[in-house]
Design a protein around this motif. Sequence first.
Motif, PDB file in Angstrom:
ATOM      1  N   SER A 151      -7.122   1.789   3.893  1.00  0.00           N
ATOM      2  CA  SER A 151      -7.368   1.351   4.989  1.00  0.00           C
ATOM      3  C   SER A 151      -9.517   0.968   4.746  1.00  0.00           C
ATOM      4  CB  SER A 151      -7.442   2.806   6.539  1.00  0.00           C
ATOM      5  OG  SER A 151      -7.398   3.045   5.630  1.00  0.00           O
ATOM      6  N   HIS A 152     -10.154   0.791   5.469  1.00  0.00           N
ATOM      7  CA  HIS A 152     -11.352   1.565   4.776  1.00  0.00           C
ATOM      8  C   HIS A 152     -11.925  -0.104   3.973  1.00  0.00           C
ATOM      9  CE1 HIS A 152     -11.380   5.184   6.975  1.00  0.00           C
ATOM     10  NE2 HIS A 152     -10.995   5.140   6.524  1.00  0.00           N
ATOM     11  N   TYR A 173     -14.019   0.955   1.463  1.00  0.00           N
ATOM     12  CA  TYR A 173     -14.366   1.473   0.390  1.00  0.00           C
ATOM     13  C   TYR A 173     -13.515   3.520   0.262  1.00  0.00           C
ATOM     14  CZ  TYR A 173     -19.206   2.720   3.233  1.00  0.00           C
ATOM     15  OH  TYR A 173     -19.785   3.340   3.671  1.00  0.00           O
ATOM     16  N   GLY A 174     -13.947   4.123  -0.858  1.00  0.00           N
ATOM     17  CA  GLY A 174     -13.514   5.229  -1.040  1.00  0.00           C
ATOM     18  C   GLY A 174     -14.169   6.153  -0.053  1.00  0.00           C
ATOM     19  N   GLN A 188     -15.087  -1.133  -5.856  1.00  0.00           N
ATOM     20  CA  GLN A 188     -14.091  -0.013  -4.776  1.00  0.00           C
ATOM     21  C   GLN A 188     -14.375  -1.370  -3.706  1.00  0.00           C
ATOM     22  OE1 GLN A 188     -14.572   3.838  -3.253  1.00  0.00           O
ATOM     23  NE2 GLN A 188     -16.216   4.247  -5.586  1.00  0.00           N
ATOM     24  N   PRO A 245      -5.785   0.238  -1.337  1.00  0.00           N
ATOM     25  CA  PRO A 245      -5.995   1.274   0.283  1.00  0.00           C
ATOM     26  C   PRO A 245      -5.440  -0.257   1.051  1.00  0.00           C
ATOM     27  CG  PRO A 245      -7.523   0.491  -1.178  1.00  0.00           C
ATOM     28  CD  PRO A 245      -6.945  -0.008  -1.608  1.00  0.00           C
ATOM     29  N   LYS A 285     -11.803  -3.875  -4.518  1.00  0.00           N
ATOM     30  CA  LYS A 285      -9.895  -3.248  -4.456  1.00  0.00           C
ATOM     31  C   LYS A 285      -9.830  -2.891  -2.773  1.00  0.00           C
ATOM     32  CE  LYS A 285      -7.136   0.744  -5.988  1.00  0.00           C
ATOM     33  NZ  LYS A 285      -7.374   1.951  -6.785  1.00  0.00           N
ATOM     34  N   HIS A 286     -10.659  -2.524  -2.076  1.00  0.00           N
ATOM     35  CA  HIS A 286     -10.150  -2.437  -0.827  1.00  0.00           C
ATOM     36  C   HIS A 286     -10.140  -3.391  -0.001  1.00  0.00           C
ATOM     37  CE1 HIS A 286     -10.987   1.935  -1.151  1.00  0.00           C
ATOM     38  NE2 HIS A 286     -10.824   1.986  -0.284  1.00  0.00           N
ATOM     39  N   SER A 293       0.687  -0.913   0.031  1.00  0.00           N
ATOM     40  CA  SER A 293      -0.152  -0.243  -0.002  1.00  0.00           C
ATOM     41  C   SER A 293       0.960   1.146   0.648  1.00  0.00           C
ATOM     42  CB  SER A 293      -1.191   0.421   1.098  1.00  0.00           C
ATOM     43  OG  SER A 293      -1.867  -1.382   0.883  1.00  0.00           O
TER      44      SER A 293
END
Length: 268
Positions: free
Chosen positions: A169-170, A172-173, A187, A167, A190-191, A160
């Motif tokens: 953390s989290h 989603y964006g 998203q 990404p 991807k996360h 990362s």
Amino acid sequence: MKFFLRRSVFYLFTAWAAITINFLLPRMMKGDPVSAYLLKNQGRISPEAAESLKTLFGLDSSKTILQQYLDYWALLFSGDLGRSFSRGLAPVTEVIDSALPWTIGLVGLATVMSFLIGTSLGALIGWRRGSKADFAVPVATFFSTVPYFWMGLIAIAVLSTTLGWFPASHAYGKGTVPNLSLDFIGQVIKHGALPALTIVVASLGGWILGMRNMMLTVLDEDYITVAQAKGLTPRRVLWHYAARNALLPQLSSFALSLGFIVSGTLVM
């Protein structure tokens, strides 16, 4: 019927013991959650509100331990799991409802993937015992001994922060409203890829080792020799005879690992 009755009594006793210990431990420790909450909010909570909080959390000093214990069971049976200090006194059921779908989606998918990949690799390595493929066993076992949180930190630092592939953390964006669009689903994938990959890598060793050892046992059975003597292809002998019988203990382990889905990856 006797077997089921004995098991039922055992599980009921276990549930009672776990819930009772969960009730007693906080009351045996020094201080209480309400006092800790009041320290964080000094001057903003009146004495009357503090007493209401103690009543709300079942710590009313005017009630005996037995009365508190009975109230505790009554609340459990009514579905009231109390309030969360870390979420602004929100009901615990709401906190669980908001986190459970993400946990089951991430850890459930990663557990299934690690089971399928590890079992398949273990079958192939066991089939080709004594070959260079055996080298994968100590490598996978090494990663299974690495603590999850440490592996997660390394993955974030390398994949990362340094490489920027995932990404850090989290789910989603930031600023994105959850919906069923392809953009939002992309998203989420991807996360979730990095933590899922970490869980899969860390749990492959057990599946590979278990399946390989069972394959070594199964390959010495007479029906494997008979299948080969009939002229069946190695692929058919591997997947339809050897792997199918070696898979049975793996399925039992997989069923036990389902509890890991909601309890084993808090840090991850």
